[in-house]
Enzyme design. Structure first.
Site, PDB file in Angstrom:
ATOM      1  CB  SER A  29      -0.863  -0.089   1.526  1.00  0.00           C
ATOM      2  OG  SER A  29      -1.757   1.294   0.902  1.00  0.00           O
ATOM      3  CE  LYS A  67      -3.332  -1.818  -0.581  1.00  0.00           C
ATOM      4  NZ  LYS A  67      -3.062  -2.195  -1.857  1.00  0.00           N
ATOM      5  CD  GLU A  88      -7.392   4.101   0.212  1.00  0.00           C
ATOM      6  OE1 GLU A  88      -6.968   3.218   0.620  1.00  0.00           O
ATOM      7  OE2 GLU A  88      -7.187   3.743  -0.671  1.00  0.00           O
ATOM      8  CG  HIS A 127      -5.182  -1.097   4.063  1.00  0.00           C
ATOM      9  ND1 HIS A 127      -4.822   0.149   2.684  1.00  0.00           N
ATOM     10  CD2 HIS A 127      -4.129   0.248   4.558  1.00  0.00           C
ATOM     11  CE1 HIS A 127      -4.827   0.778   2.646  1.00  0.00           C
ATOM     12  NE2 HIS A 127      -4.006   1.289   3.302  1.00  0.00           N
ATOM     13  CG  ASN A 128      -6.875  -1.456  -0.726  1.00  0.00           C
ATOM     14  OD1 ASN A 128      -6.289  -1.099   0.082  1.00  0.00           O
ATOM     15  ND2 ASN A 128      -7.081  -1.323  -1.693  1.00  0.00           N
TER      16      ASN A 128
HETATM   17  P1  NBP Z   1      -1.053  -1.499 -14.451  1.00  0.00           P
HETATM   18  O1  NBP Z   1      -1.888  -2.390 -12.747  1.00  0.00           O
HETATM   19  O2  NBP Z   1      -0.726  -1.028 -14.706  1.00  0.00           O
HETATM   20  O3  NBP Z   1      -0.229  -3.541 -14.800  1.00  0.00           O
HETATM   21  C1  NBP Z   1       0.678  -2.809 -15.965  1.00  0.00           C
HETATM   22  C2  NBP Z   1       1.775  -4.040 -15.661  1.00  0.00           C
HETATM   23  O4  NBP Z   1       1.244  -5.223 -16.088  1.00  0.00           O
HETATM   24  C3  NBP Z   1       3.462  -3.712 -17.535  1.00  0.00           C
HETATM   25  O5  NBP Z   1       3.862  -3.880 -16.362  1.00  0.00           O
HETATM   26  C4  NBP Z   1       1.716  -4.318 -18.005  1.00  0.00           C
HETATM   27  O6  NBP Z   1       3.014  -4.969 -19.043  1.00  0.00           O
HETATM   28  C5  NBP Z   1       1.909  -5.914 -17.270  1.00  0.00           C
HETATM   29  N1  NBP Z   1       0.892  -6.813 -18.196  1.00  0.00           N
HETATM   30  C6  NBP Z   1      -0.554  -6.941 -18.328  1.00  0.00           C
HETATM   31 BR1  NBP Z   1      -1.262  -5.357 -18.140  1.00  0.00          BR
HETATM   32  N2  NBP Z   1      -0.700  -8.194 -19.360  1.00  0.00           N
HETATM   33  C7  NBP Z   1       0.451  -8.390 -18.975  1.00  0.00           C
HETATM   34  C8  NBP Z   1       0.739  -9.851 -19.923  1.00  0.00           C
HETATM   35  N3  NBP Z   1      -0.891 -10.875 -20.401  1.00  0.00           N
HETATM   36  N4  NBP Z   1       1.676 -11.105 -19.240  1.00  0.00           N
HETATM   37  C9  NBP Z   1       2.732  -9.862 -18.467  1.00  0.00           C
HETATM   38  N5  NBP Z   1       2.660  -9.436 -18.029  1.00  0.00           N
HETATM   39  C10 NBP Z   1       1.657  -8.095 -18.260  1.00  0.00           C
HETATM   40  O7  NBP Z   1       0.111  -1.490 -13.466  1.00  0.00           O
HETATM   41  P2  NBP Z   1       0.760  -0.511 -12.517  1.00  0.00           P
HETATM   42  O8  NBP Z   1      -0.910   0.366 -12.088  1.00  0.00           O
HETATM   43  O9  NBP Z   1       2.215  -0.679 -12.310  1.00  0.00           O
HETATM   44  O10 NBP Z   1       0.259  -1.888 -10.780  1.00  0.00           O
HETATM   45  C11 NBP Z   1       1.047  -3.184 -10.893  1.00  0.00           C
HETATM   46  C12 NBP Z   1       0.215  -3.716  -9.730  1.00  0.00           C
HETATM   47  O11 NBP Z   1      -0.060  -3.212  -8.165  1.00  0.00           O
HETATM   48  C13 NBP Z   1      -1.633  -3.968 -10.395  1.00  0.00           C
HETATM   49  O12 NBP Z   1      -1.922  -5.218  -9.241  1.00  0.00           O
HETATM   50  C14 NBP Z   1      -2.170  -2.997  -8.817  1.00  0.00           C
HETATM   51  O13 NBP Z   1      -2.956  -3.171  -8.387  1.00  0.00           O
HETATM   52  C15 NBP Z   1      -1.336  -2.961  -8.201  1.00  0.00           C
HETATM   53  N6  NBP Z   1      -1.111  -1.827  -7.358  1.00  0.00           N
HETATM   54  C16 NBP Z   1      -1.392  -0.200  -7.619  1.00  0.00           C
HETATM   55  C17 NBP Z   1      -1.533   0.245  -6.837  1.00  0.00           C
HETATM   56  C18 NBP Z   1      -1.283   2.014  -7.462  1.00  0.00           C
HETATM   57  O14 NBP Z   1      -1.722   3.108  -6.832  1.00  0.00           O
HETATM   58  N7  NBP Z   1      -1.106   1.941  -8.579  1.00  0.00           N
HETATM   59  C19 NBP Z   1      -0.642   0.749  -5.478  1.00  0.00           C
HETATM   60  C20 NBP Z   1      -0.878  -1.106  -4.648  1.00  0.00           C
HETATM   61  C21 NBP Z   1      -1.311  -1.787  -5.684  1.00  0.00           C
HETATM   62  P3  NBP Z   1       3.178  -4.385 -20.858  1.00  0.00           P
HETATM   63  O15 NBP Z   1       4.390  -2.958 -20.025  1.00  0.00           O
HETATM   64  O16 NBP Z   1       3.849  -4.908 -21.464  1.00  0.00           O
HETATM   65  O17 NBP Z   1       2.656  -4.074 -21.584  1.00  0.00           O
END
Ligand code: NBP
Length: 475
Positions: free
Chosen positions: A128, A182, A189, A185-186
């Site tokens: 988080s 987690k 939130e 937690h959300n």
């Molecule tokens: P995203 O959730 O937008 O995912 C993008 C990533 O997933 C890229 O690296 C993409 O690769 C990869 N990907 C996808 Br889409 N399909 C794929 C596949 N079939 N095979 C391999 N790779 C694949 O990224 P994020 O916002 O950085 O979040 C990442 C994780 O963290 C998520 O589970 C999210 O829920 C969690 N999270 C996010 C936050 C936040 O604030 N954003 C906070 C806490 C947790 P590519 O580059 O090749 O398309």
């Protein structure tokens, strides 16, 4: 040289997590489905530490020392399964695969079971703090087999947020425990944000003051018991002016709240467990109501027959709202911790609730001063059945309960919706009551469905033969 740890999935979260780990002196193997993200991480931040980039999954796995530690940070759901399926044939027994995305905990249980059978340690890890947290220190909630934490834990504790020198990372429990915590937690939130929004609405309508003035009130509240990240950013948001129109920013934002689904998961799970998390549920439904455009459009004709605001003592009213907010917040946390206890019992996770409050003190969105009080409460009694009944909370909520009642009554009289304030007070009165009208519910159930009832005066299960003329049949 081989990397000490690997990160695959280099969108905003994975990229920042990899940088955070590298900045702490670990060598990090990096990989992403499309190589462009891997290259740009090296190009933009390669000087921050030791990164070992690979284009193929096979090269990536081969670049990490054994037993391997690989963090997967991709989109939750099918993408995570795709990455696991690609990596597993390349791994060796004893390697640790860590899913740091926002997985739904039943998926984590399924994955952990499947991988344990193949000799791979699978760690479902809640993270988080958003992108900022991932880079500068998140709150980290890892599950899985405890032995995986022995090797992984020191790195996680290094890169996590610290409060008073204490890391905001600890082992949570087996298989889905980390992602479960987690999720709750959300959910908390959601409740916290809704309560703050209701407080804002009451101040705005009750006092007729500007968003910026309310921002100042929140800034003051942030110096006391309510001190938290969400109160702090609320003060900033409310004082922000829209550059285009010169209006208060909050006034140009459309009043329809969206959600990604963790609140919904929390409520669905609470319904399955039978745990009343009314604060979180009302907060989730309040977002749904805000987005119910046809209903809200049709609803404009409904008569209010409401009173009018006539606040004579401004400071007293502000203090009442503050106390109502604090008390409702304690209820939301009390309910969320009940849910953790219930799930922990159901899945044999043995989750230490005090430790969860401790690792939420920093890095995450609900970080707050009062989490110390929750840790202390569970240190006094690890099996505390009701957080509200801890002496500290009993006193502080009890001190505020008159104010809370005044605010909920005023909101109802004046037609201001306060679902989270009101339902939290109803919960408080519900757990406080010596008797509840559930006796009538049981009698009704027995009447129409022969569902039986228990008696107050003797042990056993009873059924009354209700006759056609509705009078009890005497044996
Ligand atoms: P995203 O959730 O937008 O995912 C993008 C990533 O997933 C890229 O690296 C993409 O690769 C990869 N990907 C996808 Br889409 N399909 C794929 C596949 N079939 N095979 C391999 N790779 C694949 O990224 P994020 O916002 O950085 O979040 C990442 C994780 O963290 C998520 O589970 C999210 O829920 C969690 N999270 C996010 C936050 C936040 O604030 N954003 C906070 C806490 C947790 P590519 O580059 O090749 O398309």
């Amino acid at each position: 040289d081989l990397a000490q740890i690997g990160v695959t999935g280099l969108a905003v979260m994975g990229r920042n997590l990899a940088r955070n780990i590298a900045r702490h002196g670990y060598s990090v193997a990096i990989h992403n489905r499309s190589f462009g993200r891997t290259q740009s991480l090296v190009a933009d931040h390669g000087d921050e530490g030791t990164f070992i980039p690979s284009e193929s999954a096979a090269d990536f796995v081969a670049s990490i020392e054994r037993p391997r530690k690989i963090i997967i940070m991709v989109k939750a759901g099918a993408a995570t399964d795709a990455v696991i399926d690609e990596l597993v044939p390349l791994l060796d027994q004893g390697d640790i695969l860590i899913d740091a995305g926002n997985a739904h905990f039943p998926d984590t249980i399924r994955r952990e079971n499947a991988l344990a059978a193949q000799g791979i340690h699978f760690v479902g890890m809640g993270v988080s703090g958003g992108e900022e947290g991932a880079l500068n220190g998140p709150s980290i909630m890892p599950g899985g087999a405890p032995e995986s934490y022995t090797t992984l834990g020191p790195i996680l504790e290094d890169i996590s947020a610290k409060v008073d020198g204490v890391p905001c990372a600890t082992y949570v429990g087996p298989d889905g425990a980390g992602h479960f915590v987690k999720m709750v937690h959300n959910g908390i939130e959601y409740a916290d944000m809704q309560l703050i929004a209701e407080a804002y609405d009451l101040l705005r309508q009750g006092l007729g003051i500007s968003a910026a003035e309310i921002g100042e009130i929140f800034a003051q509240w942030n110096n006391g018991d309510l001190e938290s990240f969400l109160i702090e950013i609320t003060a900033d948001v409310l004082s922000h002016i829209d550059a285009e129109t010169g209006k208060a920013f909050v006034d140009i934002v459309l009043d329809q709240a969206e959600q990604k689904g963790t609140g919904r998961w929390t409520v669905q799970n609470a319904l399955d467990l039978g745990v009343p998390i009314t604060g979180i549920a009302e907060a989730t439904f309040a977002r749904a109501l805000s987005g119910s455009v046809p209903q809200r459009t049709a609803g404009r004709v409904l008569p209010a027959n409401a009173g009018e605001w006539n606040v004579t003592d401004r400071d007293a009213f502000i203090e009442d709202v503050r106390q109502a907010l604090y008390a409702s917040k304690v209820v939301a946390y009390s309910q969320g911790f009940d849910q953790i206890a219930a799930a922990s019992a159901e899945h044999n996770w043995n989750i230490d609730r005090g430790a969860m409050a401790r690792i939420w003190r920093g890095g995450c969105i609900i970080r707050a001063r009062f989490l110390n009080r929750i840790t202390e409460a569970y240190e006094r009694d690890a099996d505390l059945p009701l957080l509200l009944a801890d002496p500290y909370f009993t006193q502080i909520v009890g001190d505020g309960v008159s104010a809370w009642r005044r605010i909920v009554a005023l909101a109802a009289t004046n037609g201001v919706p306060t679902p989270a304030f009101s339902s939290s007070l109803a919960y408080y009165d519900g757990v406080r009551a010596a008797g509840l009208p559930a006796n009538l519910i049981q009698a009704q159930r027995d009447f129409f469905g022969a569902h039986t009832y228990r008696r107050t005066d003797k042990e056993g299960t009873f059924h009354t033969e209700w006759s056609g003329d509705r009078s009890e049949i005497q044996e």
